[in-house]
Design a protein around this motif. Structure first.
Motif, PDB file in Angstrom:
ATOM      1  N   LYS A  61      24.782  30.327 -44.393  1.00  0.00           N
ATOM      2  CA  LYS A  61      26.121  30.114 -44.141  1.00  0.00           C
ATOM      3  C   LYS A  61      27.303  30.995 -45.265  1.00  0.00           C
ATOM      4  O   LYS A  61      28.044  31.365 -44.599  1.00  0.00           O
ATOM      5  CB  LYS A  61      26.626  28.378 -44.170  1.00  0.00           C
ATOM      6  CG  LYS A  61      28.069  28.092 -43.905  1.00  0.00           C
ATOM      7  CD  LYS A  61      28.333  28.556 -42.232  1.00  0.00           C
ATOM      8  CE  LYS A  61      27.317  27.577 -41.253  1.00  0.00           C
ATOM      9  NZ  LYS A  61      27.514  27.752 -39.884  1.00  0.00           N
ATOM     10  N   LEU A  80      29.824  33.776 -43.817  1.00  0.00           N
ATOM     11  CA  LEU A  80      31.390  33.858 -44.342  1.00  0.00           C
ATOM     12  C   LEU A  80      31.704  34.903 -45.300  1.00  0.00           C
ATOM     13  O   LEU A  80      32.767  35.806 -45.089  1.00  0.00           O
ATOM     14  CB  LEU A  80      31.600  32.563 -45.038  1.00  0.00           C
ATOM     15  CG  LEU A  80      31.376  31.301 -44.199  1.00  0.00           C
ATOM     16  CD1 LEU A  80      31.615  30.083 -44.863  1.00  0.00           C
ATOM     17  CD2 LEU A  80      32.535  31.480 -42.973  1.00  0.00           C
ATOM     18  N   ARG A  97      32.968  27.655 -47.183  1.00  0.00           N
ATOM     19  CA  ARG A  97      33.787  28.779 -47.697  1.00  0.00           C
ATOM     20  C   ARG A  97      34.337  28.855 -48.918  1.00  0.00           C
ATOM     21  O   ARG A  97      34.727  29.771 -49.729  1.00  0.00           O
ATOM     22  CB  ARG A  97      35.281  28.893 -46.902  1.00  0.00           C
ATOM     23  CG  ARG A  97      35.154  29.289 -45.311  1.00  0.00           C
ATOM     24  CD  ARG A  97      36.455  29.186 -44.533  1.00  0.00           C
ATOM     25  NE  ARG A  97      36.697  27.894 -44.481  1.00  0.00           N
ATOM     26  CZ  ARG A  97      37.782  27.445 -43.528  1.00  0.00           C
ATOM     27  NH1 ARG A  97      37.955  28.215 -42.442  1.00  0.00           N
ATOM     28  NH2 ARG A  97      38.256  26.282 -43.542  1.00  0.00           N
ATOM     29  N   LYS A 131      34.284  36.942 -52.632  1.00  0.00           N
ATOM     30  CA  LYS A 131      34.370  37.042 -50.974  1.00  0.00           C
ATOM     31  C   LYS A 131      34.476  38.571 -50.720  1.00  0.00           C
ATOM     32  O   LYS A 131      34.096  39.040 -49.898  1.00  0.00           O
ATOM     33  CB  LYS A 131      35.493  36.357 -50.332  1.00  0.00           C
ATOM     34  CG  LYS A 131      35.466  36.490 -48.918  1.00  0.00           C
ATOM     35  CD  LYS A 131      37.026  35.889 -48.414  1.00  0.00           C
ATOM     36  CE  LYS A 131      37.071  35.929 -46.905  1.00  0.00           C
ATOM     37  NZ  LYS A 131      38.101  35.247 -46.576  1.00  0.00           N
ATOM     38  N   ALA A 175      32.250  27.750 -40.207  1.00  0.00           N
ATOM     39  CA  ALA A 175      32.575  27.565 -41.358  1.00  0.00           C
ATOM     40  C   ALA A 175      31.828  26.384 -41.704  1.00  0.00           C
ATOM     41  O   ALA A 175      31.731  25.930 -42.749  1.00  0.00           O
ATOM     42  CB  ALA A 175      33.998  27.487 -41.686  1.00  0.00           C
ATOM     43  N   GLU A 224      40.454  30.705 -44.385  1.00  0.00           N
ATOM     44  CA  GLU A 224      39.515  31.511 -43.625  1.00  0.00           C
ATOM     45  C   GLU A 224      39.925  33.086 -44.072  1.00  0.00           C
ATOM     46  O   GLU A 224      38.868  33.720 -44.214  1.00  0.00           O
ATOM     47  CB  GLU A 224      39.885  31.273 -42.283  1.00  0.00           C
ATOM     48  CG  GLU A 224      39.013  32.139 -41.251  1.00  0.00           C
ATOM     49  CD  GLU A 224      37.541  32.039 -41.287  1.00  0.00           C
ATOM     50  OE1 GLU A 224      36.711  33.204 -41.259  1.00  0.00           O
ATOM     51  OE2 GLU A 224      37.162  30.968 -41.652  1.00  0.00           O
TER      52      GLU A 224
END
Length: 636
Positions: free
Chosen positions: A307, A311, A417, A469, A525, A561
């Motif tokens: 997961k 993301l 996330r 990220k 998510a 997001e």
């Protein structure tokens, strides 16, 4: 023969106050005349790519107004060496002014991005597209459509920054009078309507998708243009531009009002319709939310890490392999090393490729939901009051937090996330050359007074939190260096889904359709549906059932997001929420301490300076003197 610079210089001079010498590079290299620039298909194609040139410059994150001024990432202001352009990051510290505006895209001085010049290139292309006799009809139609899109997007970029702008529909002749050259600003509604009209003209003649990706990836498609149209209409409908009481009195010198005086709900209806059309064409052409598929080198991957990688890779996957990516710019993201902690002592030698200086404020860390899918301060099951107490990583959390490592309690029981987006003290950093589940890196950020050991090597990150990220999991910063390039998204399908949900809520309030599009993103998510989450876990369960409450939820959902992607800065401006966000002090952890109880004490770094006037950029004072038909933005 008339030189291109002669044709354009008169129209630019009094608008911007910039010397004509800055506009002598309008044609491709070694192309001095219109006749030469459009003498055949090949030369005209070179000019087409010159029209794209400024667009590609927008990929530079450190000069992106949204990326640098959103408060998502802050940069130290006390370094002895300055390897990047810090202008944008400094603006929230109060450096913006009208004498020499930071990130000045109006005339391009200092920013290097003269958008009005690029608009005039587009006009020149459109005025001369019939000259190449060997250009096929089909190519001509496509090129015209691409240039109209670029012209629209350049106007849109300026409108988001400055509001009402001069509309450069055609290039002025060299014989234009002084008054003709002194172009005034058009009302904001006229500005957005003109942008949309250009997009509508372009869309039918653009290809739905790029089939020859090796040669043409990055050129404009229908899916891109329709998605941009959705963003344009949503921006026009938003509080900054739709009946904003702060701007009611703003007018041109002839008395023409530049902002609408009243709120128009029909603008949201147009925005919702445009979002749905864009979604439909995206899905019809195979776009879908990204899901990570492990390469053969990763033989075992628990659902929790899959997961996280889904993301993370929704942003860092190569464009041609990412079914979610609607639009990105061709230059790759150059700041992965700035977003990566120094994970080993060997990594210290990579100080130039791994500066580690992009820091995430504590308020951003606390913005992410709990694992129940609601804000941590309203989750009935989350110990918000005790979030700064110390807890040790255990077996259940081992794929998120290093086992037996003491860290802060608020790092536990957070949404996926959170772990995909942030690097934090004790947090697992899957990748950087290690993908074995029994031997993964974790961040050690405590104590930075020396480079004596692994705990002391993160000296340049001023909060102790990194934007994970933005780093491809296969990029390596150790005694070796391997960076996996990617293009930072401009528009992803997940963002388009949330944009549609936002517009639906503004038109109808909470509806099943709005919930559906929010939940598409939340399900990917790893979160429960929005109604389920608020009903079962929130201290304010009714929030999901009201228009105002769902608006707040959607706004937070978009911020989470699209975190670090250069989107939230524009969103927070159009929502008129950036002032409130930046009213919170910029805080990080107490970096010089080695003991957890001392390290996990919030430390204020600075208080941002942002007022009502900062929602729009100032026009440089000198430009207002040169063109006395221009008026300044409010409160400058």
């Amino acid at each position: 023969m008339k030189r291109i610079s002669q044709i354009l210089c008169a129209a630019v001079l009094l608008l911007s106050g910039v010397s004509c010498k800055k506009y002598l590079d309008l044609a491709p290299n070694n192309t001095g005349t219109l006749e030469y620039a459009f003498r055949n298909r090949n030369e005209a194609e070179n000019y087409l790519f010159t029209c794209y040139a400024t667009l590609q410059q927008f990929a530079e994150a450190t000069t992106n107004p949204s990326f640098t001024t959103s408060g998502e990432i802050i940069y130290p202001d006390n370094l002895t060496k300055h390897p990047i352009d810090e202008t944008g990051f400094d603006m929230i510290r109060g450096s913006q002014n009208s004498a020499q505006p930071g990130l000045n895209y109006w005339d391009g001085e200092r920013s290097g991005k003269a958008i009005f010049r690029s608009i005039r290139r587009c006009n020149t292309m459109l005025e001369n597209i019939d000259k190449p006799i060997d250009l096929s009809f089909a190519e001509k139609k496509r090129w015209i459509a691409e240039v109209k899109f670029l012209k629209a997007y350049y106007h849109f970029y300026l409108a988001r920054m400055y509001g009402p702008i001069p509309l450069i529909k055609n290039n002025l002749a060299i014989t234009a009078s002084t008054e003709e050259i002194k172009v005034k600003r058009s009302p904001v509604d006229s500005t957005f309507n003109y942008i949309v009209s250009l997009l509508d003209e372009a869309i039918p003649d653009l290809p739905p998708v790029i089939n020859n990706q090796a040669q043409e990836l990055g050129r404009i498609t229908q899916t891109i243009a329709l998605s941009v149209k959705a963003e344009v209409l949503t921006t026009a409908a938003s509080p900054l531009f739709n009946g904003n009481p702060d701007y009611i009195s703003v007018q041109n010198k002839d008395g023409e009002k530049l902002f609408p005086g009243t709120y128009d709900p029909a603008k949201w209806e147009r925005a919702a319709a445009a979002c749905k059309v864009a979604i439909d064409i995206c899905e019809a052409n195979g776009l879908r939310l990204y899901s990570f598929i492990a390469p053969a080198t990763i033989t075992s991957l628990p659902d929790s890490l899959k997961k996280v990688l889904t993301l993370q890779n929704a942003v860092t996957e190569k464009w041609e392999l990412n079914p979610e990516l609607i639009w990105a710019l061709n230059p790759t993201f150059q700041w992965q090393g700035y977003s990566t902690p120094r994970l080993t002592q060997k990594g210290v030698v990579n100080i130039f490729s791994n500066p580690s200086t992009f820091a995430v404020p504590l308020a951003i860390q606390e913005l992410f939901y709990s694992d129940k899918g609601v804000p941590i301060n309203e989750d009935k099951t989350f110990d918000y009051a005790g979030r700064y107490s110390i807890k040790t990583g255990d077996e259940n959390s081992r794929f998120y937090i290093a086992k037996n490592y003491s860290t802060v309690k608020e790092h536990f029981n957070r949404e996926p996330r959170f772990y995909a987006s942030l690097g934090f003290d004790g947090g697992i950093w899957f990748g950087n050359g290690k993908t074995n589940l029994t031997d993964m890196y974790h961040v050690e950020a405590r104590g930075i007074e020396s480079f004596a050991g692994p705990k002391d090597i993160n000296t340049l990150n001023i909060t102790g939190i990194w934007p994970k990220k933005l780093v491809h999991y296969q990029s390596v910063y150790d005694d070796g260096f391997q960076e996996i390039g990617y293009r930072l998204p401009l528009i992803r399908l997940a963002g388009l889904y949330l944009l549609y949900a936002e517009a639906l809520n503004e038109v109808h309030g909470p509806t099943a359709e709005a919930y559906t599009y929010i939940d598409k993103v939340r399900t990917r998510a790893g979160l429960p549906g929005v109604v389920e989450a608020w009903t079962n876990y929130s201290k304010t369960p009714d929030r999901v059932n009201t228009k105002d409450g769902l608006r707040q939820i959607i706004h937070q959902e978009r911020r989470l997001e699209l975190m670090f992607e250069g989107t939230s800065g524009w969103d927070l401006r159009r929502w008129k929420e950036l002032q409130n966000v930046l009213s919170q002090p910029m805080q990080g952890w107490n970096l010089y301490e080695t003991q957890p109880a001392n390290y996990y004490q919030p430390r204020t770094l600075f208080s941002a300076i942002f007022g009502v006037r900062n929602y729009l950029w100032p026009i440089k004072d000198r430009d207002l003197i040169i063109n006395d038909n221009l008026v300044q933005n409010p409160y400058w």
